[in-house]
Design a protein around this motif. Structure first.
Motif, PDB file in Angstrom:
ATOM      1  N   ASP A 110       0.846  -1.207   0.000  1.00 38.52           N
ATOM      2  CA  ASP A 110       0.000   0.000   0.000  1.00 38.52           C
ATOM      3  C   ASP A 110       0.875   1.248   0.000  1.00 38.52           C
ATOM      4  O   ASP A 110       0.731   2.125   0.861  1.00 38.52           O
ATOM      5  N   ARG A 114      -0.675   4.582   0.352  1.00 41.60           N
ATOM      6  CA  ARG A 114      -1.451   4.806   1.580  1.00 41.60           C
ATOM      7  C   ARG A 114      -2.942   4.999   1.287  1.00 41.60           C
ATOM      8  O   ARG A 114      -3.575   5.937   1.770  1.00 41.60           O
ATOM      9  N   ARG A 115      -3.491   4.087   0.513  1.00 40.05           N
ATOM     10  CA  ARG A 115      -4.922   4.191   0.191  1.00 40.05           C
ATOM     11  C   ARG A 115      -5.767   3.318   1.097  1.00 40.05           C
ATOM     12  O   ARG A 115      -6.956   3.546   1.274  1.00 40.05           O
ATOM     13  N   ARG A 143      -6.370   2.609   4.281  1.00 40.29           N
ATOM     14  CA  ARG A 143      -7.214   3.058   5.396  1.00 40.29           C
ATOM     15  C   ARG A 143      -8.483   3.727   4.919  1.00 40.29           C
ATOM     16  O   ARG A 143      -9.586   3.345   5.316  1.00 40.29           O
ATOM     17  N   GLY A 160       6.688   2.102   2.739  1.00 37.75           N
ATOM     18  CA  GLY A 160       5.328   2.494   3.105  1.00 37.75           C
ATOM     19  C   GLY A 160       4.575   1.338   3.733  1.00 37.75           C
ATOM     20  O   GLY A 160       5.152   0.312   4.081  1.00 37.75           O
ATOM     21  N   PRO A 161       3.255   1.516   3.883  1.00 34.73           N
ATOM     22  CA  PRO A 161       2.471   0.467   4.536  1.00 34.73           C
ATOM     23  C   PRO A 161       2.294  -0.776   3.673  1.00 34.73           C
ATOM     24  O   PRO A 161       2.364  -0.707   2.444  1.00 34.73           O
ATOM     25  N   GLU A 175      -2.176  -3.221   9.346  1.00 39.44           N
ATOM     26  CA  GLU A 175      -1.421  -2.344   8.457  1.00 39.44           C
ATOM     27  C   GLU A 175      -0.048  -2.147   9.103  1.00 39.44           C
ATOM     28  O   GLU A 175       0.044  -1.661  10.236  1.00 39.44           O
ATOM     29  N   ASP A 215       3.813  -0.570   8.732  1.00 42.81           N
ATOM     30  CA  ASP A 215       4.509   0.494   7.995  1.00 42.81           C
ATOM     31  C   ASP A 215       6.005   0.426   8.291  1.00 42.81           C
ATOM     32  O   ASP A 215       6.419   0.504   9.450  1.00 42.81           O
ATOM     33  N   THR A 230       8.273   2.608   7.246  1.00 42.08           N
ATOM     34  CA  THR A 230       8.907   3.900   7.022  1.00 42.08           C
ATOM     35  C   THR A 230       9.712   4.359   8.232  1.00 42.08           C
ATOM     36  O   THR A 230       9.232   4.302   9.363  1.00 42.08           O
TER      37      THR A 230
END
Ligand code: GCB
Length: 606
Positions: free
Chosen positions: A29, A32-33, A35, A70-71, A138, A140, A142
């Motif tokens: 993801d 980051r869509r 959520r 990213g996630p 989710e 992440d 980062t």
């Protein structure tokens, strides 16, 4: 921020676990869509399934997974046992690297920052015993200036690139087990034990927390009276040695069998939450009775001087990345015992709790480290920028770092194997800003655990006389590469320079552990003259270091970098990763393994 209150999931007479390891649906993801699009609310739209526990990076053959920034999302269904009706149900994740948010069904239940410590949520309200439930996580990977470890994402024409200042690959995912477990609504919440001895009598001080649960959770007819705590201490044969009542107390252990290096003797402390003669909750805490203390330049375990031999390690394996593997744990410890190591450092992050449990039982000694690695922008080409500043690592980062220390201590304080906390590896430590950053963090560690010494690991860029943080340490921990990064190939000159610096440190009057010394070695590369990267050079390099250590009484430990070769980011000084292992990544010995074995097997502890 507060100390997290948690007990590791366990099967007991009152507790039941369900393990959620296996294959989970998986989706990247990067935009980051997930959520906003409510990915948690329905079956994840993906044909990928990846394994838990494992890093996701090396499980597929695709660069987009390996180098993802990213996630990512993990999802699976689980049947909640029908027998759990009326019970308190908890979802527990041993780790999610580096942060995560979790949904049970459509409900968001918990978020956690930090990749190497556990977290959990009471999910009773979101599950129906006898029915399946969807769990979505989710995760992440980062790293930013507000994370521990820190990093920075650079946006490039080809997508985001994760930069960081530590020398191991940024593996991510669900690296350890995920559990669902059930307790009575009235339950034990935490336990702290501290131990000591006088003559042949040992003692165990305990402090237990509990919650009585909702009033209507009380069993019929009890009227919801406050429960009481009862404790029983048993020896390794199961014989009762002491009992106690109440949430705190001291148990005396006559003719105590101490926990000691090489003798992982453990008692079992059973904690019971009792109401009107009914045991509502039972929990077992293993206890090693031992003391740790620094006395002048000596490191004492059970009042005996201790000399550390061993390694800095990594959780790093082919395919699994940083995923925990019980088979590899057993094999790594077998190799440690084969080579005569009595200790290791959990460089550069808290390891799986299985590792600590096993170290307790094997009598291995651990230096337990937070994930604060790479707080040093000067290390990799960012010399123009200060490490500690409002634009880089700042007060907010320090709060995250403080929480990482609290969570490490809360998780590991009951392990006899842990004898020393390392609150950071190789941070910038020469400036007033570094001093100001670290001073309160030592207080955080000492407040969380007044019973163990505290230190941090110093880097060669801040040699004796320039380091402003070592003043706060009980033990000096040094990483030095004389004969490798400096005086490369000239071990005679390296020996002089190293001894001179070490003698300066010895003048501090504190114990010194050399927590890293090592040389990259390509297995199978040979030469008769001292040539870096050969197996002979690694042997000669270690011999030189050992001559220096043996001349300085304040040196109380030697931990070679590294136990095994490990994965790093790509770089011109890395050949398929960092090759300073004494074992290859698949755990075959290089020539140096035999050198170390001859030295360490001949040594009597102390
Ligand atoms: C260090 C770091 C360690 C590196 C090592 C090396 O000082 O603490 O993470 O891997 O040096 O090999 O350069």
């Amino acid at each position: 921020q507060e100390e997290p209150i948690m007990l590791r999931p366990q099967d007991t007479s009152t507790r039941e676990r369900k393990n959620l390891d296996g294959l989970w649906r998986f989706a990247l993801d990067g935009d980051r869509r997930g959520r906003d699009a409510g990915w948690f609310a329905r079956r994840l739209d993906t044909d990928r399934e990846l394994a838990v526990p494992a890093s996701y990076n090396d499980l597929t053959a695709e660069a987009e997974v390996h180098d993802h920034v990213g996630p990512v999302w993990y999802q699976r269904e689980v049947w909640v046992p029908a027998g759990w009706a009326g019970r308190r149900v908890v979802l527990h994740l041993e780790s999610a690297t580096h942060r995560a948010t979790v949904w049970v069904g459509d409900a968001e239940v918990v978020s956690h920052e930090g990749g190497y410590t556990p977290f959990e949520a009471d999910v009773t309200a979101h599950v129906t015993p006898g029915q399946p439930v969807r769990i979505s996580v989710e995760v992440d990977n980062t790293l930013t200036f507000r994370s521990i470890p820190p990093g920075e994402v650079e946006q490039t024409a080809h997508g985001p690139r994760q930069r960081y200042w530590h020398d191991f690959f940024n593996y991510a995912g669900l690296h350890r087990s995920v559990w669902l477990y059930a307790t009575d609504p009235a339950h034990l919440t935490d336990v702290t034990v501290t131990t000591g001895f006088a003559g042949t009598d040992g003692h165990v001080d305990y402090r237990v927390g509990w919650e009585s649960g909702p009033a209507d959770g009380a069993p019929d007819g009890t009227g919801g009276a406050d429960p009481d705590v009862a404790v029983v201490l048993r020896d390794a044969d199961g014989a009762e040695v002491a009992t106690g009542r109440g949430a705190t107390g001291r148990l005396t252990v006559p003719d105590v069998h101490l926990w000691a290096p090489g003798d992982g003797y453990l008692y079992d402390l059973e904690l019971q939450l009792v109401r009107d003669g009914t045991v509502l909750d039972s929990y077992h805490q293993s206890v090693g009775v031992r003391t740790v203390r620094v006395d002048g330049a000596r490191f004492l375990i059970n009042e005996q001087p201790f000399y550390f031999t061993g390694f800095g390690k990594h959780e790093d394996l082919a395919v699994l990345g940083k995923g925990h593997s019980p088979a590899h744990l057993v094999h790594d410890v077998a190799l440690l015992e084969w080579i005569g190591a009595n200790s290791f450092r959990t460089s550069h992050y808290p390891y799986s709790e299985d590792v600590l449990d096993y170290a307790d039982r094997r009598g291995l000694v651990l230096i337990d480290e937070t994930a604060a690695v790479g707080l040093n922008l000067g290390m990799f080409g960012r010399r123009d920028q200060p490490t500690f500043s409002p634009d880089t690592i700042d007060d907010q980062t320090r709060e995250v770092h403080a929480q990482a220390i609290r969570e490490l201590v809360a998780r590991d304080r009951n392990h006899p194997c842990v004898v020393l906390w390392s609150i950071a590896n190789e941070p910038e430590s020469r400036t007033a800003e570094a001093e100001a950053y670290f001073r309160p963090l030592f207080d955080v560690a000492r407040e969380a655990d007044p019973t163990r010494p505290v230190g941090f690991v110093n880097v060669g860029l801040a040699p004796h006389g320039q380091c402003r943080v070592s003043q706060f340490c009980d033990v000096i921990m040094l990483n030095r590469y004389y004969g490798w990064y400096s005086y490369t190939g000239d071990l005679a000159a390296a020996e002089d320079a190293w001894e001179a610096e070490l003698r300066d440190w010895a003048g501090e009057g504190k114990p010194i552990i050399v927590t890293e010394y090592g040389a990259d070695t390509y297995p199978g590369l040979h030469a008769t003259t001292p040539t870096p990267w050969t197996e002979e050079y690694q042997v000669a390099y270690l011999d030189m270091n050992h001559r220096v250590f043996d001349r300085i009484a304040e040196v109380v430990g030697e931990q070679v970098w590294n136990f095994a070769d490990f994965a790093t980011t790509p770089g011109i000084i890395r050949v398929g990763g960092n090759k300073k292992g004494v074992f290859t990544r698949d755990r075959q010995p290089k020539a140096a393994a035999h050198t170390l074995r001859a030295r360490w097997r001949g040594r009597v502890a102390g």
